[in-house]
Design a protein around this motif. Structure first.
Motif, PDB file in Angstrom:
ATOM      1  N   ASN B  51     -16.424   1.565  -4.520  1.00  0.00           N
ATOM      2  CA  ASN B  51     -16.940   0.275  -4.999  1.00  0.00           C
ATOM      3  C   ASN B  51     -16.087  -0.887  -4.500  1.00  0.00           C
ATOM      4  OD1 ASN B  51     -19.116   1.430  -6.442  1.00  0.00           O
ATOM      5  ND2 ASN B  51     -17.747   1.930  -8.146  1.00  0.00           N
ATOM      6  N   ASN B  52     -15.738  -0.837  -3.240  1.00  0.00           N
ATOM      7  CA  ASN B  52     -14.999  -1.874  -2.509  1.00  0.00           C
ATOM      8  C   ASN B  52     -13.524  -1.971  -2.891  1.00  0.00           C
ATOM      9  OD1 ASN B  52     -17.663  -2.392  -1.834  1.00  0.00           O
ATOM     10  ND2 ASN B  52     -17.786  -4.259  -3.051  1.00  0.00           N
ATOM     11  N   VAL B  53     -13.058  -1.114  -3.764  1.00  0.00           N
ATOM     12  CA  VAL B  53     -11.668  -1.170  -4.219  1.00  0.00           C
ATOM     13  C   VAL B  53     -10.882  -0.034  -3.561  1.00  0.00           C
ATOM     14  CG1 VAL B  53     -10.135  -0.990  -6.209  1.00  0.00           C
ATOM     15  CG2 VAL B  53     -12.330  -2.181  -6.424  1.00  0.00           C
ATOM     16  N   PRO B  54      -9.732  -0.329  -2.965  1.00  0.00           N
ATOM     17  CA  PRO B  54      -8.938   0.767  -2.378  1.00  0.00           C
ATOM     18  C   PRO B  54      -8.411   1.694  -3.464  1.00  0.00           C
ATOM     19  CG  PRO B  54      -7.711  -1.300  -2.318  1.00  0.00           C
ATOM     20  CD  PRO B  54      -9.083  -1.643  -2.798  1.00  0.00           C
ATOM     21  N   ILE B  55      -8.726   2.974  -3.330  1.00  0.00           N
ATOM     22  CA  ILE B  55      -8.337   3.961  -4.339  1.00  0.00           C
ATOM     23  C   ILE B  55      -7.098   4.732  -3.890  1.00  0.00           C
ATOM     24  CG2 ILE B  55      -9.057   6.002  -5.623  1.00  0.00           C
ATOM     25  CD1 ILE B  55     -10.552   3.430  -6.353  1.00  0.00           C
ATOM     26  N   ASP B  56      -7.072   5.100  -2.635  1.00  0.00           N
ATOM     27  CA  ASP B  56      -5.974   5.909  -2.118  1.00  0.00           C
ATOM     28  C   ASP B  56      -5.649   5.452  -0.700  1.00  0.00           C
ATOM     29  OD1 ASP B  56      -5.441   9.519  -1.562  1.00  0.00           O
ATOM     30  OD2 ASP B  56      -4.141   7.780  -1.300  1.00  0.00           O
ATOM     31  N   ASP B  57      -4.504   4.830  -0.538  1.00  0.00           N
ATOM     32  CA  ASP B  57      -4.078   4.401   0.800  1.00  0.00           C
ATOM     33  C   ASP B  57      -2.814   5.124   1.221  1.00  0.00           C
ATOM     34  OD1 ASP B  57      -2.396   1.226   0.009  1.00  0.00           O
ATOM     35  OD2 ASP B  57      -2.169   3.257  -0.772  1.00  0.00           O
ATOM     36  N   SER B  58      -2.567   6.261   0.622  1.00  0.00           N
ATOM     37  CA  SER B  58      -1.334   6.996   0.910  1.00  0.00           C
ATOM     38  C   SER B  58      -1.282   7.522   2.339  1.00  0.00           C
ATOM     39  CB  SER B  58      -1.166   8.162  -0.066  1.00  0.00           C
ATOM     40  OG  SER B  58      -2.270   9.032   0.000  1.00  0.00           O
ATOM     41  N   GLY B  59      -2.427   7.577   2.985  1.00  0.00           N
ATOM     42  CA  GLY B  59      -2.465   8.048   4.361  1.00  0.00           C
ATOM     43  C   GLY B  59      -2.228   6.982   5.399  1.00  0.00           C
ATOM     44  N   MET B  60      -2.151   5.747   4.982  1.00  0.00           N
ATOM     45  CA  MET B  60      -1.891   4.655   5.937  1.00  0.00           C
ATOM     46  C   MET B  60      -0.474   4.834   6.465  1.00  0.00           C
ATOM     47  SD  MET B  60      -4.591   2.681   6.098  1.00  0.00           S
ATOM     48  CE  MET B  60      -4.583   0.897   6.016  1.00  0.00           C
ATOM     49  N   PRO B  61      -0.345   4.952   7.798  1.00  0.00           N
ATOM     50  CA  PRO B  61       0.947   5.336   8.377  1.00  0.00           C
ATOM     51  C   PRO B  61       2.095   4.396   8.021  1.00  0.00           C
ATOM     52  CG  PRO B  61      -0.795   5.455  10.007  1.00  0.00           C
ATOM     53  CD  PRO B  61      -1.384   4.793   8.832  1.00  0.00           C
ATOM     54  N   GLU B  62       1.876   3.141   8.083  1.00  0.00           N
ATOM     55  CA  GLU B  62       2.965   2.183   7.842  1.00  0.00           C
ATOM     56  C   GLU B  62       2.374   0.800   7.681  1.00  0.00           C
ATOM     57  OE1 GLU B  62       4.982   1.891  12.014  1.00  0.00           O
ATOM     58  OE2 GLU B  62       4.204   3.915  11.783  1.00  0.00           O
ATOM     59  N   ASP B  63       3.270  -0.169   7.485  1.00  0.00           N
ATOM     60  CA  ASP B  63       2.798  -1.523   7.186  1.00  0.00           C
ATOM     61  C   ASP B  63       2.008  -2.155   8.321  1.00  0.00           C
ATOM     62  OD1 ASP B  63       5.779  -2.434   5.273  1.00  0.00           O
ATOM     63  OD2 ASP B  63       3.992  -1.253   4.780  1.00  0.00           O
ATOM     64  N   ARG B  64       2.056  -1.583   9.478  1.00  0.00           N
ATOM     65  CA  ARG B  64       1.295  -2.146  10.586  1.00  0.00           C
ATOM     66  C   ARG B  64      -0.211  -1.952  10.386  1.00  0.00           C
ATOM     67  NH1 ARG B  64       1.403   0.190  14.933  1.00  0.00           N
ATOM     68  NH2 ARG B  64       2.251   2.218  14.321  1.00  0.00           N
ATOM     69  N   PHE B  65      -0.562  -1.025   9.509  1.00  0.00           N
ATOM     70  CA  PHE B  65      -1.961  -0.728   9.252  1.00  0.00           C
ATOM     71  C   PHE B  65      -2.406  -1.405   7.960  1.00  0.00           C
ATOM     72  CE2 PHE B  65      -3.286   2.867  12.058  1.00  0.00           C
ATOM     73  CZ  PHE B  65      -2.108   2.999  12.765  1.00  0.00           C
TER      74      PHE B  65
END
Lengths: 114, 116
Positions: B51-65
């Motif tokens: 529903n447009n809300v980020p639930i899990d961003d633990s896979g984002m490699p680093e702050d560049r993403f």
């Protein structure tokens, strides 16, 4: 740790032959298992889904099996065709802190030769 | 019925440049996923929206993403600054968690990124 392992990594067979791809998982608690087919340069597409109570399910020439006790699934392809050349990815769904999560296998790359 | 639409299909850029990948999910789907695929690591979940809300961003490699979903029909994945190790195929997928009890993911065709 929740893991999905597929074997073999790659497979070459002749057109018309049968083959079986394997998927072993350590995911818990198990929700369901899907097999996806990914053609080169395309996104994965779901072939079939197996829930806890299902042992066998067919989709045309594709037959998936599930043994929830041993945590193994297989995908059997009958009378292979050139168009079956693709990667086949096993994806297991489980519950993680109240929400559904997915663990992907690394895939089996199948090449069907004429 | 249109599937998940991603753009661009191919992107070649130089190290240090900003890259923006775009995704339009299937109409009516309430969950959107960004995955990265490489030969070495297979498909990896980067971020998941519900529903447009980020639930899990633990896979984002680093702050560049970074990823955004300003509305139900559009999402972006941005890499700034890009590095050669970011070269991969980035897939967007969507599903309806209310209608799809067993959670079939519908994938786009992917955006192949090459960072020189």
């Amino acid at each position: 740790k929740n893991q999905v392992e597929q074997s073999p990594q790659s497979l070459i067979i002749l057109e018309g032959k049968n083959c079986t791809l394997q998927c072993n998982y350590t995911v818990s608690p198990f929700s369901n298992l899907r097999w996806y087919k990914q053609d080169t340069g395309r996104g994965p597409v779901s072939l079939t889904i197996m829930t806890f109570s299902e042992n066998t399910k067919s989709n045309g020439r594709y037959t998936a099996t599930l043994d929830a006790d041993t945590k193994q699934s297989s995908l059997h392809i009958t009378a292979s065709q050139l168009s079956d050349s693709a990667s086949y990815i096993c994806v297991v769904s489980f519950m993680d802190t109240g929400r559904r999560a997915l663990t992907f296998g690394s895939g089996t790359r199948l090449q069907v030769q004429p | 019925d249109a599937g998940v639409i991603q753009s661009p299909r191919h992107e070649v850029t130089e190290m240090g440049q900003e890259v923006t990948l775009r995704c339009k999910p299937i109409s009516g789907h309430n969950s959107l996923f960004w995955y990265r695929q490489t030969m070495m690591r297979g498909l990896e979940l980067l971020i998941y929206f519900n529903n447009n809300v980020p639930i899990d961003d633990s896979g984002m490699p680093e702050d560049r993403f970074s990823a955004k979903m300003p509305n139900a029909s559009f999402s972006t994945l941005k890499i700034q600054p890009s590095e050669p190790r970011d070269s991969a195929v980035y897939f967007c997928a969507s599903t309806n968690t209310q209608r799809e009890r067993f959670g079939e993911l519908f994938f786009g065709e992917g955006s192949r990124l090459t960072v020189l």
